[in-house]
Design a protein around this motif. Sequence first.
Motif, short mmCIF file in Angstrom:
data_model
loop_
_atom_site.label_atom_id
_atom_site.label_comp_id
_atom_site.label_asym_id
_atom_site.label_seq_id
_atom_site.Cartn_x
_atom_site.Cartn_y
_atom_site.Cartn_z
N SER A 120 0.75 -7.82 0.34
CA SER A 120 0.75 -6.44 0.84
C SER A 120 0.79 -6.43 2.36
O SER A 120 1.53 -5.65 2.97
N GLU A 123 4.14 -7.31 3.70
CA GLU A 123 5.08 -6.19 3.57
C GLU A 123 4.81 -5.12 4.63
O GLU A 123 5.74 -4.55 5.20
N TYR A 316 -7.91 -4.21 -0.18
CA TYR A 316 -6.90 -4.20 -1.25
C TYR A 316 -7.02 -2.93 -2.10
O TYR A 316 -6.01 -2.32 -2.45
N ILE A 319 -5.42 -0.14 -0.11
CA ILE A 319 -3.95 -0.21 -0.11
C ILE A 319 -3.41 0.25 -1.46
O ILE A 319 -2.48 1.06 -1.53
N LEU A 320 -4.04 -0.23 -2.54
CA LEU A 320 -3.55 0.16 -3.88
C LEU A 320 -3.73 1.65 -4.13
O LEU A 320 -2.88 2.29 -4.74
N ARG A 324 2.63 2.67 -2.00
CA ARG A 324 3.71 2.57 -1.02
C ARG A 324 4.06 3.92 -0.40
O ARG A 324 4.29 4.03 0.79
#
Length: 470
Positions: A120, A123, A316, A319-320, A324
């Motif tokens: 992640s 990216e 994490y 982010i999840l 996106r």
Amino acid sequence: MKNKLYGNLIFELSREGRRGYSLPRNTFGDYEIPQELCRKDEAELPECDELTVVRHYTNLSNNNFGVDTGFYPLGSCTMKYNPKINEEMAALPQFQNLHPRQPAETTKGALALVTLLEKSLCELTGLAHFTFKPYAGAHGELTGLMTIDNYHRSHGDLQRKKVIVPDSAHGTNPASAAVCGLEIVEVKSGSDGQVDLEDLQRICSLCGDTVAAMMMTNPNTLGLFETHIPEIARLIHDCGGLMYYDGANLNPMLGACRPGDMGFDVMHINLHKTFSTPHGGGGPGAGPVGVREGLQEHFPFVSPYHGNFGVMMRAYAYILSLGREHVKEVGLLATLNANYIKESLKDVYELPIDTICCHEFVFDGLKDKSTGVTTMDVAKRLLDYGYHAPTIYFPLLFHESLMIEPTENESKETLDGFIAVMRQIAEEAKTNPDEVKTAPHTTPIGRVDDVLAAKHPVVTYRQMTAEATD
Ligand SMILES: *Cc1c(COP(=O)(O)O)cnc(C)c1O
């Protein structure tokens, strides 16, 4: 009015013979403790009933100020809301009870999480590999600079010891370079608050093949987006140096642009800032370092395990939960909020660089300097109105720096409330300056002498006797 009882130490609330517990009847008979193991004097412990203890500590905890209790516009630190789902995930016993020296085949879930988080971050940043060993941003800077130093050494470039750092940089940048045994060369900021390209050209032609790296924060510590990164990266790369990105201000760039695409080779991320971990009072943190392909083999050994795992879990989860499509909104909303406050206050507070900012911006004190009310006074007065103070007297570029960062998750109502109070204080500075200069008036203690407190700290407390408090 506050009950005075709760300002006391727990020892001052102690009364001989008071008990806060009850034990079941002893059915085992007495056990003789060997005399040599017994203490000579009574242990000095407070004697309090349970309710007194509960109230004492609950009231003390209410003296804390945090993101969960109020608006916290501290710039350069990204004190933002930490969603509670992160805490739930970090507290999962399957992760929380792991021991770092457990056999690897029993920790595959944790290792998978490290790998997924790395993917992640790659990216989001445009870099190829991350190490999670560093425990904070400053530790990440040191790790990143050691990586760069190792890289140059592996090419036999032992003379590359100079690190170029802007004069607006966070103090940890030159400090990390010094700890790494590198030399610091300062590059000036122009009147627009950005790195002065001419000064950088001069430094590059002067230092040439002794340049190890340039460290930059973008947006910089004034909250301004550095628009010349491609030219700067070209200058540094032409000298054979590497570009280091201090990721403390990654918040407004999330999902919008990537340091890797701008020409940075090495960076750290302050997971606790950008990716939400409560981190007041100095911890906990995580400062993973990312590098371009090929540089990962130069990572130094800075700690034996994978850093602060709980912070990585929160990052994490954060982010999840954004995904996106929503991660982009972090940067957009943080930028919108900062500009909204800036535009709403710039008629009463001095805005030295009047341009669109990113996630934070810097005032140079009140516009009306005739009142004698300083940035310190404004910050102290804010406490009376229930706000945490912004960052003050940093960056060092202005005399009366007042740095405000509202973060993406504050509502318009919260921002409006803060703006109204900042305007109120500007008004008070004219009509009742003494009230502002002697603030705070509503906190448990008033204004401390911060110089004396730092130079001659009094770290003991003279305990009053029970009679004296009665
Ligand atoms: C916070 C910060 C650092 C230091 O990071 P820590 O995680 O506190 O060690 C470095 N640079 C900038 C610009 C920062 O805001």
